[in-house]
Motif scaffolding. Structure first.
Motif, PDB file in Angstrom:
ATOM      1  N   ARG A 161       0.843  -1.193   0.000  1.00  0.00           N
ATOM      2  CA  ARG A 161       0.000   0.000   0.000  1.00  0.00           C
ATOM      3  C   ARG A 161       0.880   1.246   0.000  1.00  0.00           C
ATOM      4  O   ARG A 161       1.828   1.351   0.770  1.00  0.00           O
ATOM      5  CB  ARG A 161      -0.940  -0.026   1.203  1.00  0.00           C
ATOM      6  CG  ARG A 161      -2.010  -1.087   1.079  1.00  0.00           C
ATOM      7  CD  ARG A 161      -2.725  -1.367   2.371  1.00  0.00           C
ATOM      8  NE  ARG A 161      -1.892  -2.152   3.283  1.00  0.00           N
ATOM      9  CZ  ARG A 161      -2.334  -2.703   4.416  1.00  0.00           C
ATOM     10  NH1 ARG A 161      -3.598  -2.548   4.763  1.00  0.00           N
ATOM     11  NH2 ARG A 161      -1.521  -3.400   5.192  1.00  0.00           N
ATOM     12  N   GLN A 162       0.526   2.206  -0.870  1.00  0.00           N
ATOM     13  CA  GLN A 162       1.340   3.385  -1.086  1.00  0.00           C
ATOM     14  C   GLN A 162       0.742   4.602  -0.378  1.00  0.00           C
ATOM     15  O   GLN A 162      -0.466   4.652  -0.120  1.00  0.00           O
ATOM     16  CB  GLN A 162       1.448   3.668  -2.587  1.00  0.00           C
ATOM     17  CG  GLN A 162       2.076   2.543  -3.389  1.00  0.00           C
ATOM     18  CD  GLN A 162       3.511   2.266  -2.975  1.00  0.00           C
ATOM     19  OE1 GLN A 162       4.303   3.188  -2.821  1.00  0.00           O
ATOM     20  NE2 GLN A 162       3.827   0.996  -2.795  1.00  0.00           N
ATOM     21  N   PRO A 163       1.562   5.614  -0.069  1.00  0.00           N
ATOM     22  CA  PRO A 163       1.030   6.816   0.589  1.00  0.00           C
ATOM     23  C   PRO A 163       0.129   7.612  -0.338  1.00  0.00           C
ATOM     24  O   PRO A 163       0.347   7.676  -1.553  1.00  0.00           O
ATOM     25  CB  PRO A 163       2.296   7.607   0.956  1.00  0.00           C
ATOM     26  CG  PRO A 163       3.355   7.109   0.022  1.00  0.00           C
ATOM     27  CD  PRO A 163       3.032   5.673  -0.240  1.00  0.00           C
ATOM     28  N   THR A 198      -3.705   4.591  -5.342  1.00  0.00           N
ATOM     29  CA  THR A 198      -3.918   5.579  -4.294  1.00  0.00           C
ATOM     30  C   THR A 198      -5.139   6.454  -4.555  1.00  0.00           C
ATOM     31  O   THR A 198      -5.744   6.960  -3.604  1.00  0.00           O
ATOM     32  CB  THR A 198      -2.670   6.464  -4.121  1.00  0.00           C
ATOM     33  OG1 THR A 198      -2.329   7.081  -5.376  1.00  0.00           O
ATOM     34  CG2 THR A 198      -1.490   5.646  -3.639  1.00  0.00           C
ATOM     35  N   TYR A 241      -1.542   6.852   5.047  1.00  0.00           N
ATOM     36  CA  TYR A 241      -1.929   5.484   4.679  1.00  0.00           C
ATOM     37  C   TYR A 241      -3.323   5.206   5.242  1.00  0.00           C
ATOM     38  O   TYR A 241      -3.473   4.577   6.294  1.00  0.00           O
ATOM     39  CB  TYR A 241      -0.915   4.475   5.218  1.00  0.00           C
ATOM     40  CG  TYR A 241       0.469   4.640   4.647  1.00  0.00           C
ATOM     41  CD1 TYR A 241       0.872   3.941   3.519  1.00  0.00           C
ATOM     42  CD2 TYR A 241       1.390   5.513   5.239  1.00  0.00           C
ATOM     43  CE1 TYR A 241       2.144   4.098   2.983  1.00  0.00           C
ATOM     44  CE2 TYR A 241       2.675   5.679   4.713  1.00  0.00           C
ATOM     45  CZ  TYR A 241       3.034   4.969   3.587  1.00  0.00           C
ATOM     46  OH  TYR A 241       4.304   5.128   3.063  1.00  0.00           O
ATOM     47  N   SER A 243      -0.814   0.326   6.410  1.00  0.00           N
ATOM     48  CA  SER A 243       0.484   0.369   5.736  1.00  0.00           C
ATOM     49  C   SER A 243       1.236  -0.949   5.903  1.00  0.00           C
ATOM     50  O   SER A 243       1.121  -1.619   6.929  1.00  0.00           O
ATOM     51  CB  SER A 243       1.332   1.508   6.313  1.00  0.00           C
ATOM     52  OG  SER A 243       2.613   1.520   5.708  1.00  0.00           O
ATOM     53  N   GLN A 260       8.089   4.373   6.534  1.00  0.00           N
ATOM     54  CA  GLN A 260       7.167   5.394   6.049  1.00  0.00           C
ATOM     55  C   GLN A 260       7.868   6.742   5.906  1.00  0.00           C
ATOM     56  O   GLN A 260       7.641   7.475   4.942  1.00  0.00           O
ATOM     57  CB  GLN A 260       5.975   5.507   6.996  1.00  0.00           C
ATOM     58  CG  GLN A 260       5.047   4.299   6.946  1.00  0.00           C
ATOM     59  CD  GLN A 260       3.906   4.390   7.937  1.00  0.00           C
ATOM     60  OE1 GLN A 260       3.439   5.488   8.260  1.00  0.00           O
ATOM     61  NE2 GLN A 260       3.458   3.252   8.426  1.00  0.00           N
TER      62      GLN A 260
END
Length: 650
Positions: A226-228, A256, A570, A574, A581
């Motif tokens: 999972r990406q920011p 995202t 996130y 995350s 992070q």
């Protein structure tokens, strides 16, 4: 009679004994691909030109390797932890990236991992441009000798679950029958870690000619990191969330932008007052926007939504958990009609509650947390998730159209594109030189369905700008040499600057609407081009000063809510540690500020004088730079410190 084996090499022997000469193999996309079996087959034929192999599939996923330098230092430990040191990389996929597939092996895909194969001649030449709903017939046309698929099983049950990929296997078999072709050999590989989903996702064990149960240990399922979520992503998700109608139907893509939309819908339902505060800060006129008033809303979801999407992902998990998705549908048309027209029997509502489903998908892909959620769901909750054929999910025609129209009321289809033109065309899958970034997938299906269903809308979401080698470009283009969605199917476009409603609009109105969501520094040039092309009156001047359409303005509007934690980096969880992070932010800043030779020089010079910061040691240790030995390592350590310092308040 179904045969059972435990040895992968024996399974390959079994297949080769039944097929003479060239091999034509079909395999599902993404998670349903049996990596170990395909690797065993590829190893057997790789150096044997007497056994040509053609593989028909899509989305061949391998863990990222990372590049060089700091990126590699970050990615290698993360990939080993997240995917597992024993994850079986697809050997053919690694070879294809390097254009090293042997001449007698061809891999034909209709959807690629985004941007991963732009440099592969073999992949680009063997790409097949298809709508997802056409993939089954395309595979059938190739007359595969065998279809191989990963499946789930449970103890003392003769039925196997197609689980993560109920998408095209059965449609392919039907298409082969329609073409008068013999049924291919059906081969299943059992994966005990694959969640078992029942209902229409299950088949009797006799559906398969061979069932393989390889010995453990079993590698982890492929988990998407999972990406920011950025400020621009959040703005897009917030705008999109206002177009969803309570009691309606929801389809979303992946990435995202979809994460931001899911989080915005959760806020709308669970924290409505603060949700409205964010909208007011982002765009004071949004509550009275004509399209929001016509087809959306800002209120919590009293009835709830029905999810119907080709791919089930992380966002759907959160929407189910928070009660946003809870409107159940049933395959009994008469029952739904009675409920709809107010003549329901006493037992109809109880039947709908007991047997209905609130989420339908054709395949799923997500994080390890997502898979664990599916595994841990109580049976009564898991039974509300139905895995269906792609022909049922992505289109209305060919099945029970009346039923599907009733189920999919007030449908909203949200998908991403890379660029949009001022006249309403979308660029989503390829570049104008013909190279394929990803694929059409189901995007065209959903756009077309939005025009076929009463009350439905298609929204293509995209970021307003992109940066390439230090130069900022607008993603609202006057024209582009490749189109995924033609402009005659134009509907809604959303980016961080707002909503452009193009449905049934004149070309002039489309230009005005798209210019209104174009980044401020590109608006004048776009309007001038429209005037020169006779699509806009020569004396037209846009309303307002356009200065709201800047990245700085969006960030300023959302900043208080980012700082308060209401819009976290996130939102769906995350896969990175807290230290990682922070490193993701620092490495992102360094990448952005080293895209050109001059920018790289400026950044290195700034890094030379960057003092050590408090807490830097934890980050340097994670990157293996706590005690740099070479000049290169010392420069990398200083660059990392600079990136951490510049993103410390972010």
């Amino acid at each position: 009679m179904t045969e059972h084996l435990t040895d992968l090499d024996a399974a390959v022997d079994w297949l080769l004994q039944r097929v003479d000469g060239p091999l034509r193999i079909g395999a599902p996309l993404a998670l349903g691909k049996p990596h170990r079996l395909l690797n065993a087959l590829y190893a057997r034929v790789e150096n044997d030109a007497s056994r040509p192999l053609q593989l028909y599939t899509a989305l061949s996923l391998n863990p990222p390797r990372g590049g060089a330098g700091l990126e590699a230092r970050f990615m290698a430990p993360f990939a080993e932890r997240h995917f597992g040191a024993d994850f079986p990389r697809l050997a053919y996929a690694d070879a294809m990236v390097r254009d090293h597939l042997p001449a007698h092996v061809q891999v034909e895909e209709f959807y690629m991992q985004s941007g991963a194969l732009l440099g592969s001649s073999q992949a680009q030449r063997s790409y097949t441009s298809l709508n997802y709903t056409h993939a089954a017939d395309a595979v059938a046309q190739r007359a595969p000798h065998a279809i191989v698929q990963k499946v789930a099983m449970r103890a003392n049950d003769r039925r196997l679950s197609l689980s993560c990929n109920n998408d095209i296997t059965q449609d392919t078999l039907d298409a082969m029958v329609a073409r008068g072709l013999p049924r291919p050999l059906m081969i299943a590989e059992i994966d005990p870690q694959l969640p078992y989903l029942a209902g229409s996702a299950t088949v009797d064990v006799s559906f398969f000619d061979l069932v393989i149960t390889p010995p453990g240990p079993y590698p982890a399922l492929f988990g998407l990191p999972r990406q920011p979520v950025s400020d621009a992503d959040y703005a897009i998700g917030l705008y999109a969330s206002t177009l969803v109608r309570d009691g309606g139907t929801l389809q979303i893509g992946i990435g995202t932008l979809a994460d931001a939309l899911s989080h915005a819908l959760v806020l709308r339902h669970t924290d409505n007052a603060r949700y409205r505060q964010i909208l007011q800060a982002l765009d004071p006129g949004l509550a009275s926007h004509p399209t929001v008033l016509e087809c959306g809303g800002l209120e919590p979801f009293e009835i709830g939504l029905y999810g119907c999407s080709e791919m089930l992902n992380e966002g759907f998990r959160r929407l189910v958990q928070t009660g946003v998705i809870r409107r159940k549908v049933h395959d009994d048309l008469a029952l739904l009609q009675r409920i709809e027209n107010g003549t329901a029997w006493t037992t109809d509502y109880a039947t709908l509650e007991a047997e209905g489903e609130y989420l339908h998908g054709a395949f799923y892909l997500g994080s390890p947390e997502f898979y664990q959620w599916l595994r841990d769901l109580p049976d009564e909750e898991r039974s509300a998730i139905g895995m269906r054929r792609i022909s049922e999910i992505n289109q209305l025609y060919g099945g029970d159209e009346t039923l599907e129209r009733m189920q999919r009321r007030d449908a909203r289809f949200f998908n991403s594109c890379m660029m949009a033109t001022a006249l309403g065309a979308a660029v989503s899958d390829a570049l104008e030189d013909g190279r394929v970034v990803s694929g059409v997938g189901g995007q065209y299906n959903f756009v077309a369905m939005a025009h076929a269903l009463p009350g439905a809308r298609s929204a293509l979401i995209f970021r307003a700008t992109r940066e390439d080698k230090g130069v900022l470009h607008s993603n609202v283009r006057w024209n582009y040499g490749h189109t995924t969605i033609p402009r005659h199917l134009r509907d809604l476009y959303i980016n961080e600057y707002g909503i452009a409603d193009l449905r049934n609009m004149t070309d002039e109105d489309c230009v005005i609407a798209m210019a209104a969501i174009t980044d401020a520094q590109f608006q004048v040039a776009l309007l001038d081009k429209a005037k020169a092309s006779k699509k806009l009156a020569a004396g037209f001047t846009p309303a307002g000063d356009g200065q709201r359409n800047t990245a700085a303005a969006v960030s300023a509007a959302l900043s208080p809510f980012r700082q308060s934690g209401l819009l976290p980096d996130y939102p769906l969880g995350s896969d990175f540690t807290e230290v990682e992070q922070h490193l993701v932010k620092a490495l992102g800043w360094l990448k952005q500020n080293t895209q050109t030779p001059m920018a790289k020089l400026r950044t290195v010079l700034a890094a030379v004088t960057q003092p050590a910061g408090d807490g830097d040691q934890a980050y340097l240790q994670r990157m293996g730079l706590e005690a740099p030995k070479t000049m290169g390592e010392r420069i990398e350590a200083r660059l990392l410190r600079l990136g951490l310092a510049r993103t410390a308040a972010g």
